[in-house]
Design a protein around this motif. Structure first.
Motif, PDB file in Angstrom:
ATOM      1  N   ASN A  18       0.946  -0.986   0.053  1.00  0.00           N
ATOM      2  CA  ASN A  18      -0.430  -0.281  -0.529  1.00  0.00           C
ATOM      3  C   ASN A  18       0.852   1.131   0.156  1.00  0.00           C
ATOM      4  OD1 ASN A  18       0.400   0.567   2.771  1.00  0.00           O
ATOM      5  ND2 ASN A  18      -1.161  -0.617   3.662  1.00  0.00           N
ATOM      6  N   ARG A  19       2.120   0.769  -0.621  1.00  0.00           N
ATOM      7  CA  ARG A  19       3.083   2.363  -0.881  1.00  0.00           C
ATOM      8  C   ARG A  19       3.438   3.226   0.720  1.00  0.00           C
ATOM      9  NH1 ARG A  19       1.319   4.041  -5.980  1.00  0.00           N
ATOM     10  NH2 ARG A  19      -1.342   3.027  -5.228  1.00  0.00           N
ATOM     11  N   TRP A  20       2.558   2.509   1.845  1.00  0.00           N
ATOM     12  CA  TRP A  20       2.931   3.853   3.233  1.00  0.00           C
ATOM     13  C   TRP A  20       3.657   2.769   4.165  1.00  0.00           C
ATOM     14  CZ3 TRP A  20       3.879   8.614   4.125  1.00  0.00           C
ATOM     15  CH2 TRP A  20       3.209   9.269   2.613  1.00  0.00           C
ATOM     16  N   THR A  36      -1.797  -1.240  -4.156  1.00  0.00           N
ATOM     17  CA  THR A  36      -2.727  -0.907  -3.654  1.00  0.00           C
ATOM     18  C   THR A  36      -2.280   0.817  -3.141  1.00  0.00           C
ATOM     19  OG1 THR A  36      -4.144  -1.102  -2.760  1.00  0.00           O
ATOM     20  CG2 THR A  36      -2.706  -2.113  -1.740  1.00  0.00           C
ATOM     21  N   TYR A  37      -2.807   1.695  -2.169  1.00  0.00           N
ATOM     22  CA  TYR A  37      -3.220   2.414  -1.595  1.00  0.00           C
ATOM     23  C   TYR A  37      -3.642   2.611  -0.531  1.00  0.00           C
ATOM     24  CZ  TYR A  37      -1.411   6.963  -0.733  1.00  0.00           C
ATOM     25  OH  TYR A  37      -1.341   8.343  -0.061  1.00  0.00           O
ATOM     26  N   ARG A  38      -2.683   2.688   0.692  1.00  0.00           N
ATOM     27  CA  ARG A  38      -3.418   3.013   1.885  1.00  0.00           C
ATOM     28  C   ARG A  38      -4.227   4.269   2.161  1.00  0.00           C
ATOM     29  NH1 ARG A  38       0.465   3.845   6.415  1.00  0.00           N
ATOM     30  NH2 ARG A  38      -0.458   6.042   6.038  1.00  0.00           N
ATOM     31  N   ARG A  86       0.549  12.910   4.181  1.00  0.00           N
ATOM     32  CA  ARG A  86       0.208  12.820   2.876  1.00  0.00           C
ATOM     33  C   ARG A  86      -0.203  14.179   1.799  1.00  0.00           C
ATOM     34  NH1 ARG A  86      -3.244   7.595   3.134  1.00  0.00           N
ATOM     35  NH2 ARG A  86      -5.002   9.204   3.668  1.00  0.00           N
ATOM     36  N   GLU A 143      -2.227  13.305  -4.060  1.00  0.00           N
ATOM     37  CA  GLU A 143      -1.864  12.155  -4.033  1.00  0.00           C
ATOM     38  C   GLU A 143      -3.162  11.327  -3.653  1.00  0.00           C
ATOM     39  OE1 GLU A 143       0.947   9.509  -1.241  1.00  0.00           O
ATOM     40  OE2 GLU A 143       1.947  10.496  -3.105  1.00  0.00           O
ATOM     41  N   ALA A 199      -5.718   8.303  -5.335  1.00  0.00           N
ATOM     42  CA  ALA A 199      -6.156   7.288  -5.175  1.00  0.00           C
ATOM     43  C   ALA A 199      -7.668   6.671  -4.881  1.00  0.00           C
ATOM     44  CB  ALA A 199      -5.225   6.959  -3.604  1.00  0.00           C
TER      45      ALA A 199
END
Length: 255
Positions: A104-106, A167-169, A182, A186, A190
């Protein structure tokens, strides 16, 4: 769902008597060996379970190749030692395990990209000889198809596999985290790829009636609300329960 929610509420009717909570919930009766609060710690546990499956064969009369282990972890886990150790062991012994990276990129409150060398989970798996499949983690149909294929390969005795779902959180790391670190743009971008909304549109395009989808959503919301109500009304654990499930030596005696 009611027992799971009761566990999250710390109630006596939860899967673990209210002692596991969100960080350590488990249900061995269905093969769910438990979450834990240590980043990447589930990976070696999963490999141990898969090794046991290979040595002992299937459970409850199942064919030896039917049982596999599936391990979920985030992108933050791939920068910790257990990730490399677990994947290496799984490949050396060709264990029946599917690793699923929910990228989720975080990593908590830090963007994973700047602190991750190379191309991430897929590349690291391939470096160890484990086939990896990147997939759009916001496309439930793509994830389902990729998982179906990889599970079949693992069951066929072809060794471990890795599913890399990108994915992305959209929320903070925990409920009290506003995620102000964030870029709002962005996040807005998402949200346009929300997996539930995309799946709903796909079903509409395939001819499923809107009323049918609305009924499914209503049933899901009702189920969750019923679980919340049941957990809220459930009793707290008795005080004496604090002295059980503390340690076992196999004989039921302290030593």
């Amino acid at each position: 769902l009611a027992r799971m929610m009761a566990e999250l509420f710390g109630k006596a009717t939860g899967f673990n008597g209210g002692k596991g909570g969100s960080m350590h919930i488990a249900d061995f009766s269905v093969g769910m060996l438990g979450a834990n609060g240590v980043v990447a710690a589930g990976l070696p546990i999963a490999v141990g379970a898969a090794h046991a499956q290979k040595l002992r064969g299937g459970r409850d009369g199942a064919a030896p190749g039917d049982d596999i282990t599936v391990c979920f972890f985030g992108d933050g886990a791939i920068n910790r030692g257990p990730f490399l150790e677990a994947l290496n062991w799984a490949q050396v012994y060709r264990l029946p395990v599917l690793f699923v990276c929910e990228d989720n990129r975080w990593s908590a409150t830090t963007a994973s990209g700047p602190m991750t060398a190379g191309e991430g989970a897929s590349a690291r798996a391939v470096a160890l000889g484990i086939p990896a499949t990147p997939v759009d983690g916001n496309d439930v149909f793509a994830v389902h198809e990729a998982a179906r294929r990889l599970v079949a390969e693992v069951r066929a005795g072809q060794g471990p596999r890795l599913l890399h779902a990108v994915t992305y959180r959209v929320k903070g790391h925990v409920s009290v985290d506003p995620a102000a670190y964030r870029d709002p743009q962005e996040l807005a971008a998402a949200l346009q790829t929300d997996p539930i909304a995309r799946a709903r549109q796909r079903l509409l395009d395939d001819g499923v009636a809107d009323s049918v989808l609305a009924a499914i959503e209503r049933a899901a919301l009702d189920e969750v609300q019923a679980a919340l109500d049941a957990a809220d009304a459930a009793p707290w654990p008795e005080a004496a329960a604090a002295f059980t499930d503390v340690q076992t030596t196999g004989a039921g005696q302290w030593r």
